[in-house]
Motif scaffolding. Structure first.
Motif, PDB file in Angstrom:
ATOM      1  N   CYS B  90       0.821  -1.217   0.000  1.00 57.11           N
ATOM      2  CA  CYS B  90       0.000   0.000   0.000  1.00 57.11           C
ATOM      3  C   CYS B  90       0.851   1.262   0.000  1.00 57.11           C
ATOM      4  O   CYS B  90       0.378   2.335  -0.339  1.00 57.11           O
ATOM      5  N   GLY B  91       2.102   1.141   0.437  1.00 57.17           N
ATOM      6  CA  GLY B  91       2.984   2.304   0.427  1.00 57.17           C
ATOM      7  C   GLY B  91       2.910   3.164   1.677  1.00 57.17           C
ATOM      8  O   GLY B  91       3.617   4.165   1.782  1.00 57.17           O
ATOM      9  N   TYR B  92       2.060   2.802   2.628  1.00 54.75           N
ATOM     10  CA  TYR B  92       1.892   3.643   3.816  1.00 54.75           C
ATOM     11  C   TYR B  92       3.169   3.721   4.653  1.00 54.75           C
ATOM     12  O   TYR B  92       3.474   4.761   5.220  1.00 54.75           O
ATOM     13  N   CYS B  93       3.914   2.597   4.738  1.00 57.50           N
ATOM     14  CA  CYS B  93       5.134   2.638   5.564  1.00 57.50           C
ATOM     15  C   CYS B  93       6.122   3.657   4.998  1.00 57.50           C
ATOM     16  O   CYS B  93       6.826   4.323   5.746  1.00 57.50           O
ATOM     17  N   PHE B  94       6.122   3.802   3.676  1.00 51.83           N
ATOM     18  CA  PHE B  94       7.019   4.784   3.058  1.00 51.83           C
ATOM     19  C   PHE B  94       6.576   6.216   3.362  1.00 51.83           C
ATOM     20  O   PHE B  94       7.394   7.116   3.468  1.00 51.83           O
ATOM     21  N   TYR B  95       5.250   6.407   3.480  1.00 62.17           N
ATOM     22  CA  TYR B  95       4.762   7.748   3.841  1.00 62.17           C
ATOM     23  C   TYR B  95       5.167   8.085   5.274  1.00 62.17           C
ATOM     24  O   TYR B  95       5.381   9.242   5.606  1.00 62.17           O
ATOM     25  N   ALA B  96       5.227   7.061   6.126  1.00 66.36           N
ATOM     26  CA  ALA B  96       5.455   7.308   7.551  1.00 66.36           C
ATOM     27  C   ALA B  96       6.931   7.328   7.924  1.00 66.36           C
ATOM     28  O   ALA B  96       7.324   8.045   8.841  1.00 66.36           O
ATOM     29  N   CYS B  97       7.745   6.535   7.250  1.00 68.04           N
ATOM     30  CA  CYS B  97       9.146   6.354   7.657  1.00 68.04           C
ATOM     31  C   CYS B  97       9.936   7.662   7.585  1.00 68.04           C
ATOM     32  O   CYS B  97       9.964   8.318   6.555  1.00 68.04           O
ATOM     33  N   PRO B  98      10.597   8.055   8.679  1.00 60.63           N
ATOM     34  CA  PRO B  98      11.375   9.296   8.669  1.00 60.63           C
ATOM     35  C   PRO B  98      12.600   9.198   7.757  1.00 60.63           C
ATOM     36  O   PRO B  98      13.107  10.218   7.292  1.00 60.63           O
ATOM     37  N   PHE B  99      13.100   7.987   7.536  1.00 58.37           N
ATOM     38  CA  PHE B  99      14.382   7.827   6.842  1.00 58.37           C
ATOM     39  C   PHE B  99      14.239   7.339   5.399  1.00 58.37           C
ATOM     40  O   PHE B  99      15.222   6.972   4.766  1.00 58.37           O
ATOM     41  N   GLY B 100      13.022   7.286   4.894  1.00 58.21           N
ATOM     42  CA  GLY B 100      12.825   6.877   3.502  1.00 58.21           C
ATOM     43  C   GLY B 100      13.292   5.459   3.226  1.00 58.21           C
ATOM     44  O   GLY B 100      13.736   5.156   2.118  1.00 58.21           O
ATOM     45  N   ALA B 101      13.190   4.573   4.225  1.00 56.41           N
ATOM     46  CA  ALA B 101      13.762   3.233   4.078  1.00 56.41           C
ATOM     47  C   ALA B 101      12.956   2.268   3.198  1.00 56.41           C
ATOM     48  O   ALA B 101      13.548   1.560   2.385  1.00 56.41           O
ATOM     49  N   PRO B 102      11.632   2.191   3.337  1.00 55.28           N
ATOM     50  CA  PRO B 102      10.904   1.188   2.541  1.00 55.28           C
ATOM     51  C   PRO B 102      11.033   1.431   1.035  1.00 55.28           C
ATOM     52  O   PRO B 102      10.998   2.566   0.576  1.00 55.28           O
ATOM     53  N   GLN B 103      11.222   0.344   0.315  1.00 52.74           N
ATOM     54  CA  GLN B 103      11.399   0.407  -1.140  1.00 52.74           C
ATOM     55  C   GLN B 103      10.397  -0.537  -1.793  1.00 52.74           C
ATOM     56  O   GLN B 103       9.950  -1.493  -1.181  1.00 52.74           O
ATOM     57  N   TYR B 104      10.093  -0.279  -3.068  1.00 52.59           N
ATOM     58  CA  TYR B 104       9.128  -1.124  -3.781  1.00 52.59           C
ATOM     59  C   TYR B 104       9.689  -1.496  -5.139  1.00 52.59           C
ATOM     60  O   TYR B 104      10.282  -0.658  -5.805  1.00 52.59           O
ATOM     61  N   PRO B 105       9.443  -2.746  -5.542  1.00 49.98           N
ATOM     62  CA  PRO B 105      10.004  -3.199  -6.825  1.00 49.98           C
ATOM     63  C   PRO B 105       9.431  -2.472  -8.033  1.00 49.98           C
ATOM     64  O   PRO B 105      10.097  -2.349  -9.053  1.00 49.98           O
ATOM     65  N   GLN B 106       8.168  -1.988  -7.935  1.00 51.85           N
ATOM     66  CA  GLN B 106       7.619  -1.230  -9.050  1.00 51.85           C
ATOM     67  C   GLN B 106       7.310   0.161  -8.569  1.00 51.85           C
ATOM     68  O   GLN B 106       6.963   0.353  -7.414  1.00 51.85           O
ATOM     69  N   VAL B 107       7.357   1.120  -9.462  1.00 54.86           N
ATOM     70  CA  VAL B 107       7.048   2.478  -9.049  1.00 54.86           C
ATOM     71  C   VAL B 107       5.624   2.825  -9.430  1.00 54.86           C
ATOM     72  O   VAL B 107       5.330   3.060 -10.584  1.00 54.86           O
ATOM     73  N   GLY B 108       4.752   2.796  -8.437  1.00 56.60           N
ATOM     74  CA  GLY B 108       3.421   3.378  -8.517  1.00 56.60           C
ATOM     75  C   GLY B 108       2.577   3.027  -9.723  1.00 56.60           C
ATOM     76  O   GLY B 108       1.678   3.757 -10.066  1.00 56.60           O
ATOM     77  N   ASN B 109       2.837   1.902 -10.380  1.00 53.17           N
ATOM     78  CA  ASN B 109       2.030   1.564 -11.524  1.00 53.17           C
ATOM     79  C   ASN B 109       0.665   1.059 -11.083  1.00 53.17           C
ATOM     80  O   ASN B 109       0.532  -0.065 -10.618  1.00 53.17           O
ATOM     81  N   PHE B 110      -0.353   1.913 -11.176  1.00 53.06           N
ATOM     82  CA  PHE B 110      -1.712   1.493 -10.885  1.00 53.06           C
ATOM     83  C   PHE B 110      -1.855   0.982  -9.454  1.00 53.06           C
ATOM     84  O   PHE B 110      -2.552   0.017  -9.182  1.00 53.06           O
TER      85      PHE B 110
END
Ligand code: HEM
Ligand code: SF4
Ligand code: SF4
Lengths: 367, 197
Positions: B90-110
């Motif tokens: 869902c990407g929420y951990c990336f919104y919350a993380c202060p250090f920008g740590a969470p990564q995703y294999p695809q970028v926001g496709n749909f």
């Protein structure tokens, strides 16, 4: 001893010269080393290379979101600490969840009280047995496209916000994870059905939802909700018009914010909105937002609108089913009882009937 | 029980990116994902500083708090790990993380980012320790083998420190005293609030 004197003199000269040389050397090297001493502390790596910026100032800037560059990565990666995420977490897990829950719970509670106090609103004159067409097949299909997709979106969305606390403990992490994954997929795809339904409903019913003078009478009499009055109304009464406009405004807003969540970090929607806020006179809204903040505000707005929207639609569903006899027919078969129509939409019913008899009249005259 | 922490000494980091590369290789991290990155402030200017950053394994971790499926857990040693089986991307951990740590294999496709990936402090994931399944999803479990994170082991200037927080801060304190400048236990105030540094 005579020999010794020149030697002594020589030694004396040597001593003076050596001393002078030493003094010069010490003074000179003090000048040279003095400079280096500024750059070298304890003989290790040069420090204090920040110029006029103090170390503590440097760390403070980073703590407050100062960003740098990262080889081969996007601009966002340059931010070392984004504290806004903490605020977002506090808002989402705090007031948003709490007040959103109360809004939903409160709506259900109020409707229950209303139901107990008022009961089901009956057709005063009883069913006539004769019916008239209120919504044609296309109108009903559009409504149900919107309604079914709304319910799927609402359930899957609420699950993202509350499911972890409500369902996860009941069914376990694995089952909950699987359900939520499908819920998310449903949310992401059904959204387009919702947008299509919204568009169709808007086109189909906009004309009959323009406010007119009868709405004032209707509102004045409380729509006959709390007494047995039946204020006159055309196809839609003021209450229904309110539902229509809530659906359109909230629907567009939730679609736009949802779209931005669907394609994250691609749009800047919040900053221009906040700029507009400030233009309207709220001069305190921040407009210089990071990409992260855009997403955080978008998510909060999406959820706030969703919760209020769901509360409003719960009331709409109540009055369309349990709350009022004869209302559901309008959206199921599309045929409503003529007495129901006369009571709730007198002006519309009269118009329809006189049109129908006008159509029949020439036919019967020709007989 | 040790409390695992990272500390990057900005007075030593030379932006060689060896930590990034070591991590990527050790864990066979998928294409497009770097669990660690090196940020350079004032690049090319006076007072340039570089800092290597990945997941800091926060106390009271924001990512854990916002995850809709509650797929994170924190080990006894303070390492923040998550389950890719449960993650819905869902990407929420990336919104919350202060250090920008969470990564995703695809970028926001749909909305389909795929399963979140982040630094594991070389501690694998919820699968059986040292199993193939664990390696495939989360990478090597070095902590389970009694070793420390490879990024720090590999750091040629010893800028990046990883391990028991007390030992790490002792080493750092000694350095600061010896050289007489440059105290900034980077990110600790945010990641481990109220625990001193
Ligand atoms: C119409 C277009 C819509 C789009 C494109 C959309 C998209 C999204 C997206 C992308 C998310 C983030 C989670 C995810 O990736 O699934 C989300 C969350 C959410 N949506 Fe929607 N949505 C739409 C309509 C709605 C409607 C109509 C409702 C409610 C009736 C709703 C309620 C929610 C809620 C409650 C959340 C979760 C918020 C949270 O977890 O804090 N959405 N939506
Ligand atoms: S650094 Fe980010 S991903 Fe790591 S524990 Fe903290 S919030 Fe979670
Ligand atoms: S992306 Fe995965 S791990 Fe991160 S909050 Fe969403 S479900 Fe949890």
């Amino acid at each position: 001893m005579k020999h010794t004197a020149p030697m002594n003199v020589f030694a004396w000269h040597r001593a003076v010269t050596a001393l002078a040389a030493l003094v010069v050397a010490v003074v000179f090297s003090a000048i040279v080393i003095g400079d280096a001493a500024v750059a070298q502390t304890g003989g290790s790596v040069p420090g204090n290379a920040l110029g006029t910026t103090a170390d503590s100032e440097f760390w403070r800037q980073i703590r407050q979101g100062e960003s740098g560059t990262v080889a081969g990565a996007n601009e966002q990666a340059g931010t070392l600490i984004q504290s806004e995420g903490d605020n977002w977490r506090a808002m989402r897990n705090g007031p948003l969840s709490k007040w959103g829950g109360w809004a939903l719970f409160g709506t259900v509670a109020l409707l229950s009280i209303f139901f107990v106090a008022r009961g089901r609103i009956k057709i005063g004159a009883g069913a006539s047995g004769k019916t008239m067409t209120r919504f044609n097949l296309f109108e009903r299909m559009s409504h149900w496209l919107l309604a079914v997709s709304f319910i799927i979106l609402a359930v899957s969305g609420l699950n993202l916000l509350y499911g972890r606390y409500v369902f996860l403990p009941l069914i376990g992490a694995d089952a909950f994870g699987a359900i939520t994954l499908y819920g998310k997929l449903a949310h992401n795809y059904v959204a387009f059905g919702f947008m299509a339904g919204l568009f169709l409903v808007f086109l189909l019913w906009i004309k009959e939802n323009i406010p007119n003078r009868h709405d004032l009478t209707w509102l004045n009499q409380g729509g006959g909700m709390f007494n047995d009055a039946h204020p006159p109304a055309k196809k839609f009464n003021a209450g229904q018009k309110m539902v229509f406009w809530i659906v359109i405004v909230a629907g567009v807003s939730i679609s736009v914010s949802g779209w931005s969540l669907l394609y994250p970090f691609r749009y800047e929607m919040i900053a221009p909105t906040f700029e507009w806020f400030n233009w309207m006179g709220f001069n305190w809204v921040p407009v210089d937002l990071t990409a992260h903040q855009e997403m955080q505000y978008t998510q909060l707005w999406h959820a706030i609108v969703a919760l209020l929207f769901i509360a409003a639609i719960i009331a709409h569903i109540y009055i369309g089913t349990l709350g009022m006899e004869g209302a559901f027919d309008a959206m199921s078969s599309g045929e409503v009882d003529t007495n129901w129509a006369m009571e709730h939409h007198s002006l519309w019913a009269e118009e329809e009937m006189s049109e129908a008899s006008a159509k029949e009249a020439p036919a019967s005259a020709a007989e | 029980m040790a409390r695992m922490k990272f500390l990057c000494d900005a007075e030593r980091c030379i932006e060689c990116n060896a930590c990034v590369t070591a991590c990527k290789n050790e864990h066979e991290v998928p294409w497009g994902i770097n669990r660690r990155r090196v940020v350079t402030i004032n690049d090319g200017g006076p007072g340039e500083r570089s800092i290597s950053v990945a997941c800091m394994h926060c106390s009271d971790a924001p990512c854990m708090a916002v995850c809709p499926v509650d797929c994170f857990y924190q080990t006894d040693e303070g390492v923040v790990l998550h389950s890719k089986d449960l993650c819905i991307g869902c990407g929420y951990c990336f919104y919350a993380c202060p250090f920008g740590a969470p990564q995703y294999p695809q970028v926001g496709n749909f909305g389909s980012r795929g399963k979140m990936d982040k630094c594991t402090f070389c501690n694998g994931g919820p699968e059986d320790d040292h199993s193939d399944a664990e390696f495939r999803s989360y990478g090597r479990n070095r902590l389970g083998e009694g070793k420390l994170p490879l990024c720090a082991e590999m750091c040629s200037t010893r800028a990046l420190l990883a391990g028991d927080g007390d030992r790490v801060s002792d080493i750092y304190r000694e350095r600061v005293i010896a050289r007489g400048f440059g105290s900034g236990a980077w990110g600790w105030g945010r990641a481990y609030p109220g625990q001193g540094s």
